[in-house]
Design an enzyme around this catalytic site. Sequence first.
Site, PDB file in Angstrom:
ATOM      1  N   ARG A  97       0.842  -1.192   0.000  1.00 29.96           N
ATOM      2  CA  ARG A  97       0.000   0.000   0.000  1.00 29.96           C
ATOM      3  C   ARG A  97       0.881   1.248   0.000  1.00 29.96           C
ATOM      4  O   ARG A  97       1.954   1.260   0.630  1.00 29.96           O
ATOM      5  CB  ARG A  97      -0.832  -0.035   1.279  1.00 29.96           C
ATOM      6  CG  ARG A  97      -1.774   1.125   1.508  1.00 29.96           C
ATOM      7  CD  ARG A  97      -2.917   1.080   0.568  1.00 29.96           C
ATOM      8  NE  ARG A  97      -4.047   1.869   1.050  1.00 29.96           N
ATOM      9  CZ  ARG A  97      -5.089   2.172   0.266  1.00 29.96           C
ATOM     10  NH1 ARG A  97      -5.131   1.774  -0.996  1.00 29.96           N
ATOM     11  NH2 ARG A  97      -6.098   2.864   0.746  1.00 29.96           N
ATOM     12  N   THR A 370      -9.583   0.545  -9.353  1.00 30.86           N
ATOM     13  CA  THR A 370      -8.684  -0.453  -8.861  1.00 30.86           C
ATOM     14  C   THR A 370      -8.767  -1.636  -9.813  1.00 30.86           C
ATOM     15  O   THR A 370      -9.603  -1.656 -10.687  1.00 30.86           O
ATOM     16  CB  THR A 370      -9.166  -0.804  -7.442  1.00 30.86           C
ATOM     17  OG1 THR A 370      -9.182   0.396  -6.712  1.00 30.86           O
ATOM     18  CG2 THR A 370      -8.359  -1.860  -6.764  1.00 30.86           C
ATOM     19  N   THR A 388      -4.130  -0.700  -7.124  1.00 29.68           N
ATOM     20  CA  THR A 388      -4.915   0.496  -7.437  1.00 29.68           C
ATOM     21  C   THR A 388      -4.089   1.769  -7.539  1.00 29.68           C
ATOM     22  O   THR A 388      -2.991   1.864  -6.980  1.00 29.68           O
ATOM     23  CB  THR A 388      -5.992   0.707  -6.354  1.00 29.68           C
ATOM     24  OG1 THR A 388      -6.904   1.714  -6.785  1.00 29.68           O
ATOM     25  CG2 THR A 388      -5.415   1.129  -5.021  1.00 29.68           C
ATOM     26  N   ASN A 390      -6.248   4.328  -6.911  1.00 26.35           N
ATOM     27  CA  ASN A 390      -7.434   4.887  -6.271  1.00 26.35           C
ATOM     28  C   ASN A 390      -8.448   5.300  -7.340  1.00 26.35           C
ATOM     29  O   ASN A 390      -9.214   4.474  -7.789  1.00 26.35           O
ATOM     30  CB  ASN A 390      -7.107   6.035  -5.320  1.00 26.35           C
ATOM     31  CG  ASN A 390      -8.289   6.329  -4.400  1.00 26.35           C
ATOM     32  OD1 ASN A 390      -9.147   5.456  -4.225  1.00 26.35           O
ATOM     33  ND2 ASN A 390      -8.359   7.513  -3.838  1.00 26.35           N
TER      34      ASN A 390
HETATM   35  O1  DON Z   1      -7.996   1.148  -1.280  1.00 25.43           O
HETATM   36  C1  DON Z   1      -9.162   1.432  -1.503  1.00 25.43           C
HETATM   37  O2  DON Z   1     -10.088   1.006  -0.845  1.00 25.43           O
HETATM   38  C2  DON Z   1      -9.495   2.317  -2.689  1.00 25.43           C
HETATM   39  N1  DON Z   1      -8.379   3.163  -2.968  1.00 25.43           N
HETATM   40  C3  DON Z   1      -9.864   1.468  -3.850  1.00 25.43           C
HETATM   41  C4  DON Z   1     -10.269   2.278  -5.054  1.00 25.43           C
HETATM   42  C5  DON Z   1     -11.101   1.551  -6.008  1.00 25.43           C
HETATM   43  O3  DON Z   1     -11.386   0.392  -5.878  1.00 25.43           O
HETATM   44  C6  DON Z   1     -11.652   2.331  -7.125  1.00 25.43           C
HETATM   45  N2  DON Z   1     -12.323   1.443  -8.040  1.00 25.43           N
HETATM   46  N3  DON Z   1     -13.343   1.508  -8.547  1.00 25.43           N
END
Ligand code: DON
Length: 561
Positions: A97, A370, A388, A390
């Site tokens: 992350r 993501t 991702t 984001n």
């Molecule tokens: O880590 C997370 O929960 C978000 N940054 C994920 C973003 C995401 O899944 C966008 N997709 N549609």
Amino acid sequence: MRKLILLIPLLLLFVHCRQQPAIPTGLVTEKAMVVSAREEASKIGSDIMKKGGNAFDAMVATELALAVAYPFAGNLGGGGFMVYRKSNGDIGGLDYREKAPLAAHKDMYLDSLGNVIPDMSTKGATSAGVPGTVAGVIAVHEKFGSIPLEEILQPIIALAKTGVIVTEKQSKRLEYYKKQFIEANGDSTKFATNFMPGDTIKYPELAATLEKIQQNGRDGFYKGEVAEKLASFIQEKGGFITEEDLEKYEAKWRYPVVFDYKDLRIISMSPPSSGGVTINQIFKMIEPHKISKYGHNSTKSVQLFTEAARRAYADRNYFLGDPDFVDIPLDVLLSQNYLKERMQDFSFENATPSSKVSHGKVEILESTETTHYSIVDSEGNAISATTTLNGGYGSKLYCAELGFFLNNEMDDFSAKPGVPNMFGLVGAEANSIAPEKRMLSSMTPTIVEKDGTLYMVVGTPGGSTIITAVAQTILNVYEFNLSMQDAVNAPRFHHQWLPDVVVFEPEGFSEELKTELKSKGYNINEERTRIIGKVDAIRILSDGRLEGGADKRGDDTAVGF
Ligand code: DON
């Protein structure tokens, strides 16, 4: 009596029939499979295994191939989480992350009056966290890789050089984001062009960056020329990431969240992702009920799932954050008694309004983009990884010299307690910003065992809806007996405590169901809704073959042999 005796074989047949797993409807292969958001990436991952690589080599390949073939979410400028289960049953998880830069602080996105500054945590250089993807794949390769990094990267570099063919969906996405690309990068950016389906996009700069990683591994990205260029580019654009931030970044091995649901054993990502903890709570709140008897997406199963999700998200938003910075009372949050207590006021008669649901009472002694891919190799090693930037194309800021987009992951922190982020998630102190802290995630890469053997590998994008989409996919196969492909394609719904609304996908839910739920006090999202998640999963059939579930909502494809 005689009649009863005659009936017994029929009854047994009936019971037996119900227990027969669903006939596969997705791609079935004998030995190995990768399911990801783009055929090119699935193929590169699968080919690595054909050449003798294991699932971990294929993970490195698929992750980096997605950075080329699917820049919408695949990345070098973002981060992710991976959960694995080796064929001998060993399990583990990797946290790659993004982290807050050293210069970050709690109120960095607030103005002098204490209000959140619009766009600062979502657009451009100020929204970027320190990228973790390269450190992640290198850590996997060092620990479990079986073929040289050089060999794994070769086809990916070749793909970046020869280019990727634009699909219809991709052409629409590029068009949709064009204005934002120009806003962030000026009108001479590569992405100011109109890309039509069938066009080829080449990424020579990205190929050169990948070559640096091929030659120098982790240091090829976090030190030297690439790091210098990246840090000075971000700072020129007003962002905070320095060379020191890059040099200090490390991926972390973390033991997953593991729990039983009936005869399943579910293995999912631990904090700083909320995925594992939250699906654990949801499944345990559902477990006392015979949900399969209620029927797939019936009023009663939608109610039960919604009420469990409502309570679990209330806890998620209050208690969860980076475990290196906050104490999370996991022993209480995941205990049988606590979860039983949380569902005490649930009834099928009426909805429990979210205003009446807060986080649970726990005594603490101290203090929408993501992408997901699933891999199984011929030995039975399994990988579930979600990665991702984001938002779609992250911060929209594209480092032309290095060939990749930067994330806007800083928005996953709670910029101000009580103020929702771009997914409408309301956070608390546990997820406040601090230097080098990781922002809370919803990513839920998950592996499921049944009777001690590998049963399913599953995950999805979708921001806050990731957790509910993963849980529903597992329930679809296990409780409602759908094939992997049908379970992935089935319509989904979502509730996340706040806002207090059940969101249904645009297709697949009847007006009758919605009317019935409304009469019980549920708020239903009446506006045009979006799709919920793009699940990519693999089911292990009883004869050992693999069934892919590649989400029809995207260009997702299963490839294997
Ligand atoms: O880590 C997370 O929960 C978000 N940054 C994920 C973003 C995401 O899944 C966008 N997709 N549609």
